[in-house]
Write an enzyme that holds these catalytic residues in place. Structure first.
Site, short mmCIF file in Angstrom:
data_model
loop_
_atom_site.label_atom_id
_atom_site.label_comp_id
_atom_site.label_asym_id
_atom_site.label_seq_id
_atom_site.Cartn_x
_atom_site.Cartn_y
_atom_site.Cartn_z
N GLY A 149 0.79 -1.23 0.00
CA GLY A 149 0.00 0.00 0.00
C GLY A 149 0.81 1.27 0.00
CB THR A 150 4.37 2.12 0.31
OG1 THR A 150 4.83 0.90 -0.26
CG2 THR A 150 4.43 2.02 1.82
CE LYS A 152 5.27 -2.88 -3.15
NZ LYS A 152 4.43 -2.50 -2.01
CB THR A 153 0.91 -0.98 -8.20
OG1 THR A 153 1.24 -2.16 -7.48
CG2 THR A 153 0.31 -1.36 -9.51
CG HIS A 368 -10.60 -6.04 28.85
ND1 HIS A 368 -10.07 -7.30 28.99
CD2 HIS A 368 -9.96 -5.47 27.81
CE1 HIS A 368 -9.16 -7.48 28.06
NE2 HIS A 368 -9.07 -6.38 27.32
CD GLU A 369 -11.24 -2.38 25.68
OE1 GLU A 369 -10.20 -1.71 25.52
OE2 GLU A 369 -11.40 -3.52 25.23
CG HIS A 372 -6.37 -2.38 27.60
ND1 HIS A 372 -5.28 -3.20 27.67
CD2 HIS A 372 -7.35 -3.13 27.04
CE1 HIS A 372 -5.60 -4.40 27.20
NE2 HIS A 372 -6.86 -4.39 26.80
#
Ligand code: ADP
Ligand code: MG
Ligand code: ZN
Length: 562
Positions: A149-150, A152-153, A368-369, A372
């Site tokens: 996805g950088t 190249k194509t 839980h969140e 974090h």
């Protein structure tokens, strides 16, 4: 043939058997010898055709049928062969070079060094004589390297557009997918065709599909790839200086390419495409935003700031998601909040608002969140918490979104250890609050284990010292690792395991200490989450800083009235 006496015109016809005489037959039928003598006998031979057909059909027919069958089969097989070859000829598609559809460097944002390098290639193709006169060798192959996805194509297409020469494009996997032997012939074919069109560019996308190390793999369709690769090497060696053909190839796995490909005279030029930095991200967003209707006050710089680690393809996707989002709301233009919402969608997948939680599950997810978020807040070198949510998204039941403030190229050990503790925050909060564990933490544990292993084996950040162990990336799917020997002893393997476990246990201990010390904050955040389901960056910071944003807001609203 018997002519009856009473009716001269009526004749009886009988087929005589081959191995009995007429007289015999007649006497068998009871005709007396005398009367037989009176008859005039003419023996007429059966006509050649009916005789031979009668004799031969039973013998020959099976052979004819068999022969036909074989022919039919052969024809089928040949057709496949023909198709393979014609497919080979046509699968390298010459790209539309008409003015309107031409891709140019202007459509590729950032990557200035890569552009510079490739401009040279364009120059070679446009004015080969200039270089040849001075005795310079024109490169034969250029390899574009970069994460998926950088662009190249996209870049390869831009080169074609800028050079204004025929551009043949084929994907590596197309070579491979055909039968043994055909891959090589297709390569031959292709190079012929490109040479005829010279000056021209041949673009092989996803080169790693053909160009992997020869002799690495589990057999099977593998020989085919080797032959194909060999043929590419042969063809590239066969280029004459004045052929004016340049092979452009793209890969996101240069590490697995066959070294023979990278030798001088083949893909000796390598151009790296990096993930975009803030400025480049903004530029990419501008390019893609031009294709959709945007509100005037949209701040793409701000979106660029909030998307570190996004590739060009991610950013293009982000703009598109925002446009879809706006259209679904029946808006005519994309607004800032559509873009903001899309950032999360691109990172985490769509929200699953419809997913119904039980009350207990919702509570557990909230703790839980919150776990974090709180650990992230109290550990040094952690990325700021941007958003906490207990709305399911993609694979995650809830999520705590942290993004770095700036692009990070280097990571510190402190940062890694904080990250590990943060990952353990959910697990630890569940344990602290319910004295029970759920499967909800399994993804966190997986990530943590992976990171801890890399800390030990790749970054030399453990007590095992400044050594790396094993390959940076595993590619078991091609069997390379299976057949490869581990570069360290069983004893070292055990040490690594021990070290990894130690790091993880320490991280959990740290998370545990933080959560115990700040259990009031844990309560505060999770209560708020259960109530509102999402908490934004500012609200989180306020809550942690002892300000209740809701109360503050009310006060602010009251003040003007006083
Ligand atoms: P790759 O081949 O490296 O995997 P692509 O060239 O297919 O990536 O990129 C996918 C899409 O992402 C492009 O079609 C383009 O829309 C967008 N994109 C990627 N990089 C850029 C860039 N530097 N500038 C503009 N668009 C980009
Ligand atoms: Mg590509
Ligand atoms: Zn978690």
């Amino acid at each position: 043939m018997v002519t009856l006496k009473n009716n001269k015109s009526q004749k009886l016809v009988a087929q005589k058997e081959n191995d009995a005489s007429v007289t015999e037959t007649l006497s068998n039928l009871g005709v007396s010898e005398e009367s037989l003598r009176k008859i005039e006998l003419t023996v007429k031979k059966p006509s050649g055709f009916s005789f031979w057909s009668a004799a031969l059909v039973p013998v020959v027919l099976p052979f004819v049928l068999l022969g036909f069958f074989l022919w039919f089969m052969m024809r089928g097989a040949q057709n496949v062969g023909n198709r393979a070859i014609s497919f080979g000829q046509s699968s390298a598609t010459a790209v539309d070079q008409s003015k309107k559809k031409r891709t140019t460097f202007a459509q590729v944002a950032g990557n200035e060094e890569a552009k510079q390098e490739l401009l040279e290639i364009v120059e070679f193709l446009k004015h080969p004589k200039k270089f040849q006169d001075i005795g310079a060798k024109i490169p034969k192959g250029v390899l574009l390297i970069g994460a998926p996805g950088t662009g190249k194509t996209l870049m390869a297409r831009a080169v074609a557009g800028e050079a204004g020469v025929p551009f043949f494009s084929i994907s590596g996997s197309e070579f491979v997918e055909m039968f043994v032997g055909v891959g090589a012939s297709r390569v031959r074919d292709l190079f012929q065709k490109v040479k005829r069109a010279a000056p021209a560019i041949l673009f092989i996308d996803e080169m790693d599909a053909v160009g992997r190390h020869r002799g690495a793999g589990l057999g099977g369709g593998h020989d085919e790839r080797e032959q194909t690769l060999n043929q590419i090497l042969v063809e590239m060696d066969g280029f004459e200086q004045n052929d004016n053909v340049i092979v452009l190839a793209a890969t996101n796995r240069p590490d697995v390419l066959d070294p023979a490909l990278l030798r001088p005279g083949r893909f000796d030029r390598q151009v790296t495409m990096d993930l975009p930095d803030i400025k480049e991200r903004e530029a990419i967003l501008v390019i893609h935003a031009a294709k959709v209707q945007m509100e005037k006050d949209v701040d793409l710089r701000n979106i660029g700031e909030r998307t570190p680690g996004f590739s060009g393809a991610d950013l293009a996707n982000l703009i598109n998601e925002a446009a879809i989002f706006a259209a679904r709301e029946n808006k005519k233009k994309v607004a800032q909040r559509h873009l903001e919402e899309s950032i999360e969608k691109v990172i985490l997948g769509p929200e699953k608002r419809s997913k119904v939680y039980s009350k207990k599950e919702k509570e557990l997810t909230a703790y839980h969140e919150a776990g974090h978020a709180i650990v992230a807040y109290y550990t040094p070198d952690s990325d700021p918490v941007r958003k906490i949510s207990i709305i399911a998204r993609g694979m995650a039941g809830g999520y705590t979104l942290k993004l770095p403030e700036t692009d990070k190229r280097l990571h510190t050990k402190t940062g890694f250890l904080s990250e590990l503790a943060t990952l353990m925050g959910g697990y630890t909060a569940e344990l602290f609050k319910y004295n029970e564990l759920t499967t909800g933490a399994s993804n966190d544990l997986m990530k943590a284990t992976k990171l801890a292993r890399r800390i030990v084996t790749q970054f030399g950040m453990s007590s095992l010292g400044p050594v790396t162990y094993g390959q940076a990336e595993h590619e078991v799917f091609l069997g390379r690792d299976i057949s490869e020997h581990r570069e360290y002893s069983e004893k070292t393997a055990a040490l690594i395991d021990e070290e990894v476990t130690g790091i993880l246990k320490n991280a959990q201990k740290r998370a545990d200490e933080i959560i115990k010390e700040h259990s009031d904050k844990l309560e505060l955040i999770s209560k708020r989450l259960i109530e509102k389901e999402t908490i934004g960056q500012q609200e989180f910071a306020d809550l942690m800083g002892g300000i209740d944003p809701d109360v503050a807001k009310e006060e602010a609203e009251i003040k003007p009235a006083v």
